[in-house]
Each structure stands twice: as structure tokens, then as C-alpha cells.
Design an enzyme around this catalytic site. Structure first.
Site, mmCIF file in Angstrom:
data_model
loop_
_atom_site.group_PDB
_atom_site.id
_atom_site.type_symbol
_atom_site.label_atom_id
_atom_site.label_comp_id
_atom_site.label_asym_id
_atom_site.label_seq_id
_atom_site.Cartn_x
_atom_site.Cartn_y
_atom_site.Cartn_z
ATOM 1 N N ARG A 166 -2.869 -9.163 -2.985
ATOM 2 C CA ARG A 166 -1.686 -8.961 -1.661
ATOM 3 C C ARG A 166 -1.068 -7.710 -1.768
ATOM 4 N NH1 ARG A 166 2.050 -13.440 1.028
ATOM 5 N NH2 ARG A 166 3.218 -13.423 -0.868
ATOM 6 N N THR A 193 2.872 -4.350 2.624
ATOM 7 C CA THR A 193 2.440 -4.868 3.981
ATOM 8 C C THR A 193 2.289 -6.463 3.912
ATOM 9 O OG1 THR A 193 0.058 -4.612 3.558
ATOM 10 C CG2 THR A 193 1.335 -2.906 4.496
#
Length: 209
Positions: free
Chosen positions: A104, A108
Site C-alpha cells: 500500500r 495515496t
């Protein structure tokens, strides 16, 4: 629309309750994920096609059923998905295993793909994408995108804990795939964690922080 099924067998519910506890050790967590995956696999594999085969018992010749040699592939989303692979393989040892790696992006919060390693004939296989958590749905959607890009058509998604937001996102992005979960939890919190959930499945499986 693909089917959405909560597999709520008493043994699964019981093991899931232990899995959720923050006091559960890494060793026990790993074993429980494996056991729950196998119990779920039993149900998820219910649609496997059968064919007739002639055999001989000690008494007589007879026509019975066997699996119709449909090729299977189990595709964990790394790294937490790894914990669910052996449970499935204990039921279908001949299945091939592919891997899709994601992390991840901290800024963002979107998943980024860093590894895709699949059996060559992925387009001919019944695929089970496995990941303990279906939270925002981002990783699951990207994994299914990745598989479809490579010709895969027959995909089922299997997770232990899901959030309504993730289920909805995955169904909207890929209405054709079946989703199986051991529980549908309440919601996501502001950090994208499932509530009540079980924390970070990868960290708990591998003892990392």
C-alpha cells in the site's frame, strides 16, 4: 452478479473468535488461519465438476464419481494470503499456486502491484484468490484485474474477514466473481482497518510490526 456467501459454520465462527483476540500468539494465529481456510475450502469447492469413472470394488464393478480433472489455481495476495494456501492445498493437492504481490502506497493509500507470478495456463484454470482481509477492496480489485488481463475468466475470491465497503467495491468492479467470507464485519475505520476485525493479518501471521 456473482454470489456473495458468508460461510458461518460453527467451527469457523469459534476459530475466528480466537483469531481475533489480540492475545493470540503468532504460532496460534498461523495455525488458525490455516484451519479456517481449509474449512472454508470445503464449502468453496462444492461446485467442482464430477465425471463418471468405472472402478472395481472387492464385490463388483461399478460406475462412481471422481473430480472431472478441472485445473485449479490458488492465488494468494502477498503477503498475508500465503497463510491461506496450505489449507486449500490439503483439500486439492494437485492445484497450482500463483502469487500476486502488493503493497500500500503510504501517501495515496492505493495498492501497488510489485509481483505477478502465475501458472502458464492460468486462462484455463478455476482460480481462487485468497487474502485474509477484504477491507477497502483495493488489493482484491487490482488482483482480479491482473488475472483478467492475463486471460483468466473463472475467479472466486476467498477471505476470512470482510467489510461492507470492500464487498461493495469488489462487486461493483467485478460483478462476475463469487465472494466467500467467514464473516461480514461492521465497517472500516478512518485508517482503512476493519472494525472489529483482527488487526493487520500479515503482521500477525509473520510476527512483524
Amino acid at each position: 452478479m456473482g454470489k456473495f456467501q458468508v460461510i458461518s459454520h460453527p467451527l469457523i465462527q469459534h476459530k475466528l473468535s480466537i483469531l481475533r483476540r489480540k492475545t493470540t500468539s503468532t504460532k496460534d494465529f498461523r495455525e488458525l488461519v490455516d484451519e479456517i481456510a481449509m474449512l472454508m475450502g470445503y464449502e468453496v469447492l462444492r461446485d467442482l465438476p464430477l465425471e463418471d469413472v468405472e472402478i472395481e470394488t472387492p464385490i463388483t464393478k461399478t460406475t462412481q464419481k471422481q473430480l472431472a480433472g478441472k485445473k485449479l489455481a490458488i492465488v494468494p495476495i502477498l503477503r498475508a494470503g500465503i497463510g491461506m494456501v496450505d489449507g486449500f492445498l490439503s483439500l486439492v493437492p494437485a492445484a497450482k499456486v500463483g502469487h500476486i504481490g502488493m503493497y500500500r502506497d503510504e501517501e495515496t493509500l492505493q495498492p501497488v502491484e510489485y509481483l505477478v507470478k502465475l501458472p502458464e495456463d492460468i486462462d484455463q484454470r478455476q482460480i481462487f484468490v485468497v487474502d485474509p482481509m477484504l477491507a477497502t477492496g483495493g488489493s482484491a480489485i487490482l488482483a482480479v484485474d491482473s488475472l483478467k488481463k492475463r486471460g483468466a475468466a473463472n475467479i472466486k475470491f476467498v477471505c476470512l474477514v470482510s467489510a461492507p465497503e470492500g464487498v461493495k467495491a469488489l462487486q461493483e468492479a467485478h460483478p462476475d466473481i463469487d465472494i466467500y467470507t467467514a464473516t461480514l464485519d461492521e465497517k472500516l475505520n478512518e485508517h482503512g482497518y476493519i472494525v472489529p476485525g483482527l488487526g493487520d493479518a500479515g503482521d500477525r501471521l509473520f510476527g512483524t510490526k
